[in-house]
Motif scaffolding. Structure first.
Motif, short mmCIF file in Angstrom:
data_model
loop_
_atom_site.label_atom_id
_atom_site.label_comp_id
_atom_site.label_asym_id
_atom_site.label_seq_id
_atom_site.Cartn_x
_atom_site.Cartn_y
_atom_site.Cartn_z
N ASP A 43 7.83 -4.45 -9.81
CA ASP A 43 6.17 -3.91 -10.23
C ASP A 43 7.06 -3.32 -11.30
N SER A 44 5.94 -3.11 -12.13
CA SER A 44 6.98 -2.15 -13.67
C SER A 44 6.57 -0.88 -13.69
N LEU A 45 6.05 -0.26 -12.11
CA LEU A 45 5.51 1.43 -12.50
C LEU A 45 4.64 1.50 -13.39
N ASP A 104 4.75 -0.67 -3.08
CA ASP A 104 4.97 -1.35 -4.33
C ASP A 104 6.30 -2.71 -4.11
N ASP A 105 5.97 -3.79 -4.17
CA ASP A 105 6.95 -4.92 -4.81
C ASP A 105 7.96 -4.15 -5.94
N SER A 126 12.83 -9.52 -14.22
CA SER A 126 12.17 -8.08 -13.52
C SER A 126 13.63 -7.51 -13.93
#
Length: 477
Positions: free
Chosen positions: A171-173, A167-168, A216
């Motif tokens: 990413d909000s996850l 995952d980047d 972010s």
């Protein structure tokens, strides 16, 4: 003559059969590095047919999903791209794939596909142009209607205990959070931190990505390398709260060139302005981030994975047409073992070296990695520095054997954390079965050749450790 792919497939001695069937076969899987989408796990996606699962296709945004191992095989058989990644009917695409697979003697793809047909669909034949229509009908019916063949069902059927997605940092996850809060999901799914776009200052899209990274962490912009480091650590801490066990870096090669933070800041400003950077500036900035992140990984108990020596996107025409990760990569030759040692030594100097797994795509690096491991082990955990499993072009029978023989010769094979799929397919868990058979066959030969005693307790510990226990300890599961 042995039957094709019977229950003792790849198991050539009685000891190998015993080790596999009595110890390895039934253990849960720890798939600590893969590329499957967590959204499809939460939504419990159901696939329409086998072509969709195996060959994928084009997303609405123009990117591609699917297994580039299979795409390369089809291209090697002269198949038109319309059947490889295009919009031809699914059965026709599968027929073209079967024509290529029939010629793939000695290729692990032949074994993987047929293992998947047996494991998930109970199909005891083998894939060929003669059987492809029958396979299409049998698998299609089950994929569309069998309650155990949704995405979650496939994972349960494979006995998977843990999945580490890739995952980047931005990413909000959200899908990981939904999975964690769903009591019906009995296996564990955790994010892994992949900060390549922030580290690769010399790659296209860097400045645009910096804007997304700033957003972010609630900022309008990032103005220095120090702010990039701080933003990444802030996101890493969020990942850790969401259960992150590992990071992953996909690097052309592992650099090590120390510089001051002021010099890293200057390189960052040049990149943001679209100016060309020198090699010293690129490597200095990258090293600054890797050191900063390495210390954070150690503090948070997160494993650092370094993948390197891949030469990517070699076919310029196809890269322009299809983009990255579509099957046009190759093994590179890099001499960065010394740089890896310098990186780990710099982290170790302040006792901040994290648990680290090293993967070179070039099998010529096996011995170098095997000797590097012993320089940085510690009493923190057995096998703190790992030679990662045979990766990508090397996860063949020969590649797996050579990686494990090298590790056994130069380190402690018994502390190896074992196999991963590194895959985008929910059927690829059969590769763990493939690996376990190869492992047990290798150990079985050593025992029956008198190179290791037939010590039941010790052999059980080694096999169960490599297949499951070592990974659960290493990733704190």
């Amino acid at each position: 003559m042995k039957a094709f792919m019977d229950k003792d497939f790849l198991l050539e001695t009685e000891t190998a059969k015993h080790l596999f069937h009595d110890y390895a076969e039934s253990l849960p899987l720890v798939d600590y590095h893969c590329h499957i989408p967590p959204q499809e796990i939460y939504e419990d996606r159901r696939f329409d047919d086998l072509a969709q699962v195996w060959l994928g296709g084009e997303n609405p945004d123009g990117t591609y999903f699917g297994d580039h191992y299979k795409w390369r095989l089809m291209r090697s058989n002269g198949v038109s791209e319309d059947y490889v990644t295009g919009s031809k009917p699914g059965l026709e695409r599968l027929e073209k794939f079967a024509e290529a697979v029939e010629l793939a003697i000695g290729n692990p793809m032949y074994h993987w596909c047929n293992l998947e047909l047996r494991k998930f669909f109970g199909y005891e034949g083998y894939l060929s142009p003669k059987s492809v229509k029958e396979i299409w009908d049998v698998t299609g019916e089950k994929l569309r209607h069998d309650p155990d063949l949704t995405v979650r069902g496939l994972i349960r059927k494979a006995n998977v205990a843990f999945i580490g997605t890739t995952d980047d940092p931005i990413d909000s996850l959200e899908w990981h959070e939904k999975i964690a809060n769903d009591p019906t999901i009995t296996f564990q799914v955790c994010p892994s931190f992949r900060p390549d776009k922030a580290v690769n200052i010399n790659k296209a899209g860097f400045a645009e990505y910096m804007g997304k990274l700033a957003t972010s962490v609630g900022k309008e912009a990032l103005t220095s390398a120090q702010e990039v480091c701080d933003a990444l650590v802030e996101r890493l801490e969020f990942f850790a709260k969401m259960g992150c066990r590992a990071s992953d870096h996909g690097l052309d090669y592992v650099p090590f060139r120390t510089c001051t933070m002021e010099e890293a800041d200057a390189a960052f400003r040049k990149a943001m302005a679209g100016e060309e950077l020198t090699l010293a500036e690129i490597e200095g900035y990258q090293t600054t981030l890797l050191l900063h992140l390495g210390r954070a990984y150690h503090r948070l108990g997160i494993v650092m994975q370094l993948h390197y020596s891949c030469l990517r996107n070699n076919n310029e025409r196809m890269f322009r047409r299809m983009g990255a990760d579509t099957g046009f990569d190759m093994i590179a030759q890099n001499t960065c073992g010394g740089s890896i040692a310098q990186l780990l030594s710099a982290l170790d100097l302040t006792e901040e070296c994290p648990k680290t797994i090293l993967y070179s795509l070039n099998p010529a690096d096996n011995a170098q990695l095997g000797t590097l491991l012993g320089c940085f082990q510690s009493d923190e955990i057995p096998g703190k520095i790992q030679h990662g499993s045979a990766w990508w072009f090397n996860d063949t029978k020969t590649g797996m054997e050579e990686q494990m023989k090298s590790l056994a010769s130069l380190g402690l094979l018994g502390n190896f954390v074992g196999m991963l799929t590194d895959s985008r397919s929910f059927l690829s868990y059969a590769r763990h079965d493939y690996f376990r058979r190869i492992l047990c066959n290798l150990i079985g030969h050593w025992v029956e050749n008198g190179e290791y005693p037939n010590d039941e307790e010790a052999l059980k510990k080694i096999v169960e450790g490599i297949c499951y226990n070592n990974a659960t300890r290493y990733f704190n599961l």
